[in-house]
Design a protein around this motif. Structure first.
Motif, PDB file in Angstrom:
ATOM      1  N   UNK A  89       0.926  -1.176  -0.076  1.00  0.00           N
ATOM      2  CA  UNK A  89      -0.030   0.052  -0.064  1.00  0.00           C
ATOM      3  C   UNK A  89       1.026   1.213  -0.060  1.00  0.00           C
ATOM      4  N   UNK A  90       1.887   1.241   0.692  1.00  0.00           N
ATOM      5  CA  UNK A  90       2.925   2.190   0.616  1.00  0.00           C
ATOM      6  C   UNK A  90       3.440   2.667  -0.764  1.00  0.00           C
ATOM      7  N   UNK A  91       3.792   1.372  -1.328  1.00  0.00           N
ATOM      8  CA  UNK A  91       4.553   1.635  -2.660  1.00  0.00           C
ATOM      9  C   UNK A  91       3.459   2.165  -3.521  1.00  0.00           C
ATOM     10  N   UNK A  92       2.471   1.529  -3.540  1.00  0.00           N
ATOM     11  CA  UNK A  92       1.067   1.981  -4.302  1.00  0.00           C
ATOM     12  C   UNK A  92       0.735   3.451  -4.149  1.00  0.00           C
ATOM     13  N   UNK A  93       1.273   4.041  -3.150  1.00  0.00           N
ATOM     14  CA  UNK A  93       0.906   5.518  -2.641  1.00  0.00           C
ATOM     15  C   UNK A  93       1.903   6.459  -3.293  1.00  0.00           C
ATOM     16  N   UNK A  94       3.101   6.015  -3.827  1.00  0.00           N
ATOM     17  CA  UNK A  94       3.819   6.788  -4.263  1.00  0.00           C
ATOM     18  C   UNK A  94       3.783   7.323  -5.703  1.00  0.00           C
ATOM     19  N   UNK A  95       3.909   8.668  -5.685  1.00  0.00           N
ATOM     20  CA  UNK A  95       3.853   9.329  -7.041  1.00  0.00           C
ATOM     21  C   UNK A  95       4.781   8.359  -8.140  1.00  0.00           C
ATOM     22  N   UNK A  96       4.082   8.349  -9.259  1.00  0.00           N
ATOM     23  CA  UNK A  96       4.620   7.490 -10.238  1.00  0.00           C
ATOM     24  C   UNK A  96       6.065   8.141 -10.685  1.00  0.00           C
ATOM     25  N   UNK A  97       6.193   9.099 -10.884  1.00  0.00           N
ATOM     26  CA  UNK A  97       7.566   9.965 -11.070  1.00  0.00           C
ATOM     27  C   UNK A  97       8.658   9.785  -9.998  1.00  0.00           C
ATOM     28  N   UNK A  98       8.148   9.322  -8.581  1.00  0.00           N
ATOM     29  CA  UNK A  98       9.209   9.148  -7.703  1.00  0.00           C
ATOM     30  C   UNK A  98       9.182   7.724  -7.203  1.00  0.00           C
ATOM     31  N   UNK A  99       8.424   6.846  -7.863  1.00  0.00           N
ATOM     32  CA  UNK A  99       8.330   5.341  -7.445  1.00  0.00           C
ATOM     33  C   UNK A  99       9.742   4.724  -7.153  1.00  0.00           C
ATOM     34  N   UNK A 100      10.615   4.938  -8.149  1.00  0.00           N
ATOM     35  CA  UNK A 100      11.894   4.214  -7.784  1.00  0.00           C
ATOM     36  C   UNK A 100      12.738   4.927  -6.497  1.00  0.00           C
ATOM     37  N   UNK A 143       7.137   9.873   2.250  1.00  0.00           N
ATOM     38  CA  UNK A 143       5.939  10.606   2.435  1.00  0.00           C
ATOM     39  C   UNK A 143       6.064  11.574   1.370  1.00  0.00           C
ATOM     40  N   UNK A 144       7.107  12.324   1.226  1.00  0.00           N
ATOM     41  CA  UNK A 144       7.452  13.532   0.128  1.00  0.00           C
ATOM     42  C   UNK A 144       7.180  12.777  -1.036  1.00  0.00           C
ATOM     43  N   UNK A 145       7.491  11.730  -1.243  1.00  0.00           N
ATOM     44  CA  UNK A 145       7.611  11.023  -2.442  1.00  0.00           C
ATOM     45  C   UNK A 145       6.041  10.643  -3.058  1.00  0.00           C
ATOM     46  N   UNK A 146       5.399  10.571  -1.877  1.00  0.00           N
ATOM     47  CA  UNK A 146       3.782  10.316  -2.257  1.00  0.00           C
ATOM     48  C   UNK A 146       3.139  11.796  -2.602  1.00  0.00           C
ATOM     49  N   UNK A 147       3.686  12.899  -2.840  1.00  0.00           N
ATOM     50  CA  UNK A 147       3.054  14.248  -3.167  1.00  0.00           C
ATOM     51  C   UNK A 147       3.312  14.194  -4.611  1.00  0.00           C
ATOM     52  N   UNK A 148       2.142  14.182  -5.386  1.00  0.00           N
ATOM     53  CA  UNK A 148       2.356  14.259  -6.857  1.00  0.00           C
ATOM     54  C   UNK A 148       2.159  15.466  -7.386  1.00  0.00           C
ATOM     55  N   UNK A 149       2.990  16.442  -7.499  1.00  0.00           N
ATOM     56  CA  UNK A 149       2.477  17.934  -7.948  1.00  0.00           C
ATOM     57  C   UNK A 149       2.312  18.668  -6.618  1.00  0.00           C
ATOM     58  N   UNK A 150       1.637  19.708  -7.010  1.00  0.00           N
ATOM     59  CA  UNK A 150       1.254  20.858  -6.061  1.00  0.00           C
ATOM     60  C   UNK A 150      -0.480  20.440  -5.698  1.00  0.00           C
ATOM     61  N   UNK A 151      -0.814  20.347  -4.641  1.00  0.00           N
ATOM     62  CA  UNK A 151      -2.260  19.681  -4.687  1.00  0.00           C
ATOM     63  C   UNK A 151      -3.621  20.557  -4.631  1.00  0.00           C
ATOM     64  N   UNK A 152      -3.341  21.884  -4.994  1.00  0.00           N
ATOM     65  CA  UNK A 152      -4.207  22.770  -5.064  1.00  0.00           C
ATOM     66  C   UNK A 152      -4.083  23.929  -5.918  1.00  0.00           C
TER      67      UNK A 152
END
Length: 366
Positions: A89-100, A143-152
């Motif tokens: 679940x943690x890995x699936x929550x990573x932003x695609x560009x930051x997954x590695x 956790x920072x790698x889970x943020x995908x872009x700016x959220x709002x």
């Protein structure tokens, strides 16, 4: 100089103050690193379940002697189990560009947990806190790698201002005058643009202009350390492109909201029970000073809190929801108490995150 109201009656009329039990949900988090981790705009229960027991090691270490290690071992076991059970679940929550990068950090976290377990087995109490700090740094980076872009989206009226869309780290070097033991202090500050993009962006833009370099500490009264009032009649930054004082709106992010509130205190909004995402909990909390009766008057003057919130937790004090927090000193914050009026900020330099600053006005010819 913009006024920070410390009077004991500042919130006397607040009808919610009688019901402190609603506002206080356990001991306040006072560690700046933990506050920054919990303030990230993510919703991944699995990583939080790994994080919480590791954070709790701090309390476990308050137990005297090696007895603390039994409690530390329980914390570690709980966190390690949560990582094993929630890894997918943690890995699936990573932003695609930051997954590695995130997966690499998770591997380091697992290795570090094994190393902490050996530290406990060896009964090496002194080695626990440094290893805990390392593990929590990995968790925070995951956790920072889970943020995908700016959220709002920032409101349209502020979109052209310097905005920090993410986080940045700066080092502030202060030369001290009347201390026989030390010549200077270096403070590391993390600016949080996820929760205060306008406020943090304004400050980082001024840092890049070297606005604060050579400026004196102008207030050090045991409650706050403050600076940012330039020489001359102006109380803020005069933008050379407009020849006017650049001011920014009051900006407060509240837990449960997707974007900050602008231009009004939480009291004015009637949000007496709301919890700010960046609370005045930590020694060295960084915020904007402003005129007492003008919410949108902040410009360049900043202050750092010299009190922890054990007795005045989030939203039960006179600051939360009234002043815009936009970062925390994360290293050497204790030395803030040693600063005096007249000490000089030699420099503030960006360590990382400058690429998160958009609309940088310092690049405009001046």
């Amino acid at each position: 100089m913009p006024f920070v109201d410390w009077s004991p009656n500042a919130y006397a009329a607040n009808p919610a103050m009688a019901d402190l039990s609603v506002l206080i949900s356990g001991p306040p988090i006072k560690d700046p690193g933990a506050l920054l981790r919990y303030a990230l705009p993510i919703d991944n229960k699995a990583i939080r379940e790994v994080q919480k027991p590791l954070e709790d090691i701090t309390d476990s270490l308050k137990i005297a002697g090696v007895k603390a290690l039994d409690s530390v071992e329980r914390n570690l076991r709980q966190s390690s189990q949560a990582l094993k059970q929630g890894k997918s679940l943690i890995i699936s929550g990573l932003a695609e560009s930051k997954k590695d990068h995130g997966v690499e950090l998770i591997d380091k976290l697992e290795t570090g947990m094994d190393e902490l377990q050996q530290i406990v087995v060896d009964r090496n109490r002194d080695a626990v806190a440094p290893k805990q700090k390392e593990l929590l740094a990995y968790v925070g980076s995951v956790e920072e790698d889970m943020v995908d872009g700016f959220p709002y989206e920032v409101p349209e009226e502020y979109q052209s201002m310097p905005l920090l869309k993410g986080r940045a780290t700066v080092d502030m070097k202060v030369k001290v005058k009347d201390n026989p033991n030390v010549d200077e202090f270096m403070f590391r500050i993390v600016l949080d643009g996820y929760n205060a993009p306008v406020t943090a962006g304004n400050f980082l833009d001024l840092v890049q202009r070297h606005f604060y370099d050579g400026m004196e500490i102008q207030r050090a009264d045991g409650f706050v350390v403050q600076t940012g009032d330039p020489e001359g009649p102006a109380e803020g930054f005069i933008d050379p492109s407009t020849e006017k004082t650049r001011t920014i709106p009051l900006e407060i992010m509240v837990n449960g909201e997707k974007s900050p509130f602008y231009g009004a205190t939480l009291e004015e909004l009637g949000l007496y029970k709301a919890q700010t995402r960046l609370p005045f909990n930590a020694f060295g909390t960084m915020a904007m000073a402003r005129e007492e009766f003008e919410n949108n008057s902040a410009s360049s003057q900043v202050f750092w809190l010299l009190k922890e919130s054990e007795l005045t937790p989030s939203n039960a004090n006179i600051l939360d929801g009234r002043y815009a927090v936009f970062g925390y000193i994360t290293e050497n914050e204790d030395y803030l108490a040693d600063l005096k009026v007249g000490d000089v900020i030699e420099s503030i330099q960006v360590v990382s995150g400058l690429d998160n600053l958009v609309n940088p006005s310092y690049k405009i010819a001046r």
